[in-house]
Design a protein around this motif. Structure first.
Motif, PDB file in Angstrom:
ATOM      1  N   LYS A  65      22.958  50.645  56.879  1.00  0.00           N
ATOM      2  CA  LYS A  65      22.247  51.314  55.791  1.00  0.00           C
ATOM      3  C   LYS A  65      22.424  50.513  54.498  1.00  0.00           C
ATOM      4  O   LYS A  65      23.325  49.672  54.385  1.00  0.00           O
ATOM      5  N   ASP A  95      15.734  57.434  54.846  1.00  0.00           N
ATOM      6  CA  ASP A  95      16.929  57.396  55.690  1.00  0.00           C
ATOM      7  C   ASP A  95      17.613  56.037  55.720  1.00  0.00           C
ATOM      8  O   ASP A  95      18.713  55.909  56.269  1.00  0.00           O
ATOM      9  N   VAL A 145      22.119  55.281  51.830  1.00  0.00           N
ATOM     10  CA  VAL A 145      23.180  56.282  51.658  1.00  0.00           C
ATOM     11  C   VAL A 145      23.701  56.168  50.227  1.00  0.00           C
ATOM     12  O   VAL A 145      23.724  55.077  49.650  1.00  0.00           O
ATOM     13  N   ASN A 150      23.838  61.533  54.362  1.00  0.00           N
ATOM     14  CA  ASN A 150      23.581  60.317  53.589  1.00  0.00           C
ATOM     15  C   ASN A 150      24.065  60.428  52.141  1.00  0.00           C
ATOM     16  O   ASN A 150      23.812  59.539  51.327  1.00  0.00           O
TER      17      ASN A 150
END
Length: 364
Positions: A195, A228, A231, A250
């Motif tokens: 992420k 998505d 984070v 997240n």
């Protein structure tokens, strides 16, 4: 001066007359902190590097919120401070100290190891205070840029600002520290793997006299707009005691984690007037500055740094912040970091402890 402060001053004045009968121990170094019951960060690194050559004393307390019981504990702690400060050759502190400013004895050398690599916002004697900061012999700094601001804030002459670096900066050049931090935190927070990691670390609003508060930050809406792939790790200033909680995986509370370790796993930093932006600039990563209260802050608190020179986008609205996260390219921070750091090496702790050794030799 308020009634409680008058009482404390009178008690310390009486105790000080007794303490002055005790000699200064020429081999004693005392560490004083109001932030924690254990040595942390710069003070810990200096302590560990000094080793066992000296008579080391520690006077530590976590005084972060004014309550009746905390004020009583603090009062008792000032009695201990008074004795050890005034019987030590060298005293190291990382926050401002009432006892030193009012009762420091001649022959005691006080080193202010300020808990930041710089200061965007004005502080200390530059703002209205309950007592004037004074009696420091040296203030450590990372760059000549801070000589004038620190002189004003800490009530010292400009030649008392020692441009020698800060121990904590050594970690930012330590490859092993980086690798260990990444391994440890990705294991603990596995949802950040693959992420884009945003570290949100703002400073506090308010002060110890009027209370501390945090800036409103719409985490849920921001992460929804980002998607998505992102984070948000949020770490509040230690003086903020009430944290937010979220069910969204997240959005992660990392307030208890080590700041520099979080630096290593983050892809970008969102902050405001916090001094951590100086430290982060060394890593040459993307920074964004979220300051919806910029105009008010400049008028009420004031700044030591021209905010328009920040090495990243300056955002005043949530939508603008989201846009800059997704689209703004990283502004190079090398000129910025070179202005605020004279020593770009891993020798800050060694340099400082060698200097302290010299001070102790002078005493003997």
């Amino acid at each position: 001066m308020k009634r409680n402060e008058k009482i404390l001053f009178c008690i310390l004045s009486l105790l000080n007359r007794i303490v002055l009968f005790f000699p200064i121990h020429k081999n004693r170094i005392t560490f004083v902190s109001l932030e924690s019951t254990e040595l942390e960060s710069d003070l810990k690194q200096i302590h560990d590097q000094l080793g066992s050559a000296y008579d080391i004393k520690k006077v530590l307390i976590a005084y972060k919120k004014k309550t009746l019981i905390n004020n009583f504990k603090y009062m008792l702690n000032t009695f201990i401070q008074l004795y050890y400060i005034n019987t030590s050759k060298v005293v190291l502190i990382s926050d401002n100290n009432y006892v030193i400013s009012n009762f420091k004895r001649e022959g005691v050398t006080v080193i202010q190891v300020w808990h930041a690599a710089g200061a965007i916002k004005k502080f200390g004697n530059c703002l209205e205070r309950n007592y004037r900061i004074q009696n420091y012999d040296y203030v450590l700094a990372c760059s000549p840029y801070w000589i004038k601001p620190y002189s004003e804030a800490f009530g010292v002459r400009e030649d008392q600002v020692k441009v020698i670096g800060l121990p904590r900066i050594d970690h930012l050049y330590d490859v092993e520290f980086k690798q260990q931090a990444i391994h440890s935190l990705t294991k603990k927070y596995s949802q950040i793997i693959n992420k884009k990691v945003i570290l949100y670390a703002p400073t506090f609003r308010g002060n110890i006299y009027k209370g501390f508060r945090k800036l409103d930050f719409d985490y849920e809406e921001i992460i929804n707009q980002l998607g998505d792939d992102y984070v948000i790790l949020y770490k509040y200033h230690p003086l903020i005691v009430d944290n937010d909680t979220f069910d969204n995986p997240n959005i992660i509370d990392v307030t208890k984690e080590e700041l520099y370790e979080l630096f290593m796993i983050s892809d970008m930093l969102i902050s405001d007037y916090s001094s951590i932006i100086f430290d982060y600039s060394i890593l040459q990563k993307k920074m964004i500055f979220y300051v919806p209260d910029l105009k008010e802050y400049q008028q009420t608190v004031g700044q030591f740094v021209d905010y328009s020179t920040m090495p990243g986008a300056i955002c005043r609205t949530r939508d603008n912040l989201v846009y800059c996260i997704l689209n703004e390219n990283n502004k190079k921070t090398d000129e910025f970091s070179h202005l605020y750091f004279q020593y770009c090496d891993q020798l800050n702790t060694i340099r400082i402890t060698k200097w302290i050794d010299e001070l102790m030799k002078e005493a003997n």
